[in-house]
Design a protein around this motif. Structure first.
Motif, mmCIF file in Angstrom:
data_model
loop_
_atom_site.group_PDB
_atom_site.id
_atom_site.type_symbol
_atom_site.label_atom_id
_atom_site.label_comp_id
_atom_site.label_asym_id
_atom_site.label_seq_id
_atom_site.Cartn_x
_atom_site.Cartn_y
_atom_site.Cartn_z
ATOM 1 N N ILE A 4 -13.863 -95.126 19.863
ATOM 2 C CA ILE A 4 -14.231 -94.469 18.594
ATOM 3 C C ILE A 4 -12.197 -93.654 18.699
ATOM 4 C CG2 ILE A 4 -15.013 -93.161 17.590
ATOM 5 C CD1 ILE A 4 -17.593 -93.770 18.691
ATOM 6 N N HIS A 5 -11.663 -94.081 17.769
ATOM 7 C CA HIS A 5 -10.286 -93.380 17.337
ATOM 8 C C HIS A 5 -10.615 -92.349 16.833
ATOM 9 C CE1 HIS A 5 -8.448 -97.436 18.863
ATOM 10 N NE2 HIS A 5 -7.130 -97.119 18.258
ATOM 11 N N ILE A 6 -10.193 -91.107 17.118
ATOM 12 C CA ILE A 6 -10.445 -89.549 17.166
ATOM 13 C C ILE A 6 -9.370 -88.987 16.498
ATOM 14 C CG2 ILE A 6 -10.554 -88.819 18.790
ATOM 15 C CD1 ILE A 6 -12.922 -87.300 17.684
ATOM 16 N N TYR A 7 -9.149 -88.160 15.407
ATOM 17 C CA TYR A 7 -7.674 -87.233 15.307
ATOM 18 C C TYR A 7 -8.551 -85.825 14.466
ATOM 19 C CZ TYR A 7 -3.788 -85.482 12.465
ATOM 20 O OH TYR A 7 -2.955 -84.854 12.253
ATOM 21 N N PHE A 8 -7.945 -85.494 15.391
ATOM 22 C CA PHE A 8 -7.912 -83.796 15.447
ATOM 23 C C PHE A 8 -6.545 -82.957 14.598
ATOM 24 C CE2 PHE A 8 -10.517 -85.284 18.750
ATOM 25 C CZ PHE A 8 -11.835 -84.487 18.533
ATOM 26 N N ASP A 9 -6.981 -82.892 13.281
ATOM 27 C CA ASP A 9 -5.572 -81.635 12.811
ATOM 28 C C ASP A 9 -5.807 -80.402 12.951
ATOM 29 O OD1 ASP A 9 -3.837 -81.115 10.672
ATOM 30 O OD2 ASP A 9 -5.193 -81.131 9.597
ATOM 31 N N ASN A 10 -4.760 -79.961 13.941
ATOM 32 C CA ASN A 10 -5.271 -78.147 13.636
ATOM 33 C C ASN A 10 -6.329 -78.041 14.130
ATOM 34 O OD1 ASN A 10 -1.618 -78.832 13.227
ATOM 35 N ND2 ASN A 10 -2.378 -77.973 11.272
ATOM 36 N N ILE A 11 -7.275 -77.964 14.748
ATOM 37 C CA ILE A 11 -8.084 -77.624 15.588
ATOM 38 C C ILE A 11 -7.952 -76.775 16.941
ATOM 39 C CG2 ILE A 11 -10.880 -78.688 15.766
ATOM 40 C CD1 ILE A 11 -10.886 -80.216 13.263
ATOM 41 N N ASP A 12 -8.657 -76.136 17.199
ATOM 42 C CA ASP A 12 -9.033 -75.100 17.962
ATOM 43 C C ASP A 12 -8.867 -75.965 19.106
ATOM 44 O OD1 ASP A 12 -11.187 -73.916 20.158
ATOM 45 O OD2 ASP A 12 -9.466 -72.363 19.942
ATOM 46 N N PRO A 13 -7.920 -76.016 20.004
ATOM 47 C CA PRO A 13 -8.544 -76.692 21.664
ATOM 48 C C PRO A 13 -9.603 -76.545 22.202
ATOM 49 C CG PRO A 13 -6.620 -75.505 22.027
ATOM 50 C CD PRO A 13 -7.043 -75.138 20.371
ATOM 51 N N TYR A 14 -10.525 -75.780 22.650
ATOM 52 C CA TYR A 14 -11.473 -75.825 23.274
ATOM 53 C C TYR A 14 -12.572 -76.091 21.866
ATOM 54 C CZ TYR A 14 -9.585 -71.827 25.919
ATOM 55 O OH TYR A 14 -8.448 -71.298 27.074
ATOM 56 N N ALA A 15 -12.671 -76.429 20.856
ATOM 57 C CA ALA A 15 -13.753 -76.851 20.243
ATOM 58 C C ALA A 15 -12.918 -78.327 20.509
ATOM 59 C CB ALA A 15 -13.191 -77.106 18.604
ATOM 60 N N LYS A 16 -11.776 -79.101 20.119
ATOM 61 C CA LYS A 16 -11.687 -79.875 20.129
ATOM 62 C C LYS A 16 -12.113 -80.173 21.376
ATOM 63 C CE LYS A 16 -6.272 -80.162 17.848
ATOM 64 N NZ LYS A 16 -5.302 -80.855 18.707
ATOM 65 N N ALA A 17 -12.250 -80.372 22.836
ATOM 66 C CA ALA A 17 -12.828 -80.563 23.972
ATOM 67 C C ALA A 17 -14.410 -80.670 23.788
ATOM 68 C CB ALA A 17 -12.497 -79.792 25.457
ATOM 69 N N GLU A 18 -15.197 -80.095 23.071
ATOM 70 C CA GLU A 18 -16.157 -79.892 22.687
ATOM 71 C C GLU A 18 -16.656 -80.903 22.117
ATOM 72 O OE1 GLU A 18 -19.358 -77.084 24.213
ATOM 73 O OE2 GLU A 18 -17.176 -77.289 25.304
ATOM 74 N N LEU A 19 -15.475 -80.766 21.087
ATOM 75 C CA LEU A 19 -16.252 -82.752 19.810
ATOM 76 C C LEU A 19 -16.090 -83.421 20.608
ATOM 77 C CD1 LEU A 19 -14.702 -80.857 16.876
ATOM 78 C CD2 LEU A 19 -17.091 -80.784 17.284
ATOM 79 N N SER A 20 -14.986 -83.856 21.491
ATOM 80 C CA SER A 20 -14.893 -85.260 22.724
ATOM 81 C C SER A 20 -15.606 -85.608 23.080
ATOM 82 C CB SER A 20 -13.379 -84.866 22.898
ATOM 83 O OG SER A 20 -12.031 -84.882 22.005
ATOM 84 N N GLY A 21 -16.538 -84.264 23.840
ATOM 85 C CA GLY A 21 -17.294 -84.368 24.719
ATOM 86 C C GLY A 21 -18.559 -85.095 23.807
#
Length: 168
Positions: A4-21
């Motif tokens: 799955i390709h995923i893109y995060f636009d200016n989102i908090d790094p901790y939120a990115k890690a949680e969402l990715s996991g």
């Protein structure tokens, strides 16, 4: 395909890690993080893509050109009033994690595809003159006189269009 390709636009790094996991756990697929949206141009048809964007980016970016992809666009907000909504495809980083994850699951598992992005919906409601005014502003002409000269109409009419578009 197990990607799955995923893109995060200016989102908090901790939120990115949680969402990715969570996405890896929920889907059982490996995530490929995109560094920018231009990577969408080179993807194969029906490639699975999840994009997390803020409302401003979503409102200013046309995603209709990527209809060939299996893409889900989720708006990310960080305020005290917006609730998570699978129907509106919004998550709020200030809501409980369970609410965020449940909303993401519903969006990803839904078969509903929007026929047009927010930008296209907004642009479809504008008059040709208003669209021309936006084009002129994007070209860097910001004074009423410059806009009126470019469009060949009077300053008062430009002011009227700007007022309707909420441009000061």
């Amino acid at each position: 395909m197990n990607l799955i390709h995923i893109y995060f636009d200016n989102i908090d790094p901790y939120a990115k890690a949680e969402l990715s996991g969570y996405l890896e756990f929920m889907t059982g697929k490996r995530l490929v993080v995109m560094s920018n949206l231009s990577e969408l141009m080179s993807m194969n048809d029906s490639q699975e893509v999840i994009i997390f964007v803020n409302k401003l980016t979503h409102g200013a970016t046309c995603f209709c050109q990527y209809e060939r992809l299996n893409m889900k666009v989720i708006d990310v907000v960080d305020d005290l009033v917006t609730s998570c909504s699978a129907l509106r495809r919004i998550i709020n980083l200030r809501q409980p994690v369970s609410c965020i994850f449940e909303t993401i699951s519903r969006v990803i598992n839904s078969n509903h595809h929007r026929t047009a992005c927010q930008l296209c919906h907004v642009l479809s409601e504008l008059t040709p003159e208003e669209k021309m005014l936006i084009k002129i502003i994007r070209e860097g002409k910001h004074t009423t006189e410059e806009m009126a000269s470019e469009m060949g109409i009077g300053n008062k009419i430009i002011s009227k269009h700007k007022g309707k578009l909420w441009i000061k």
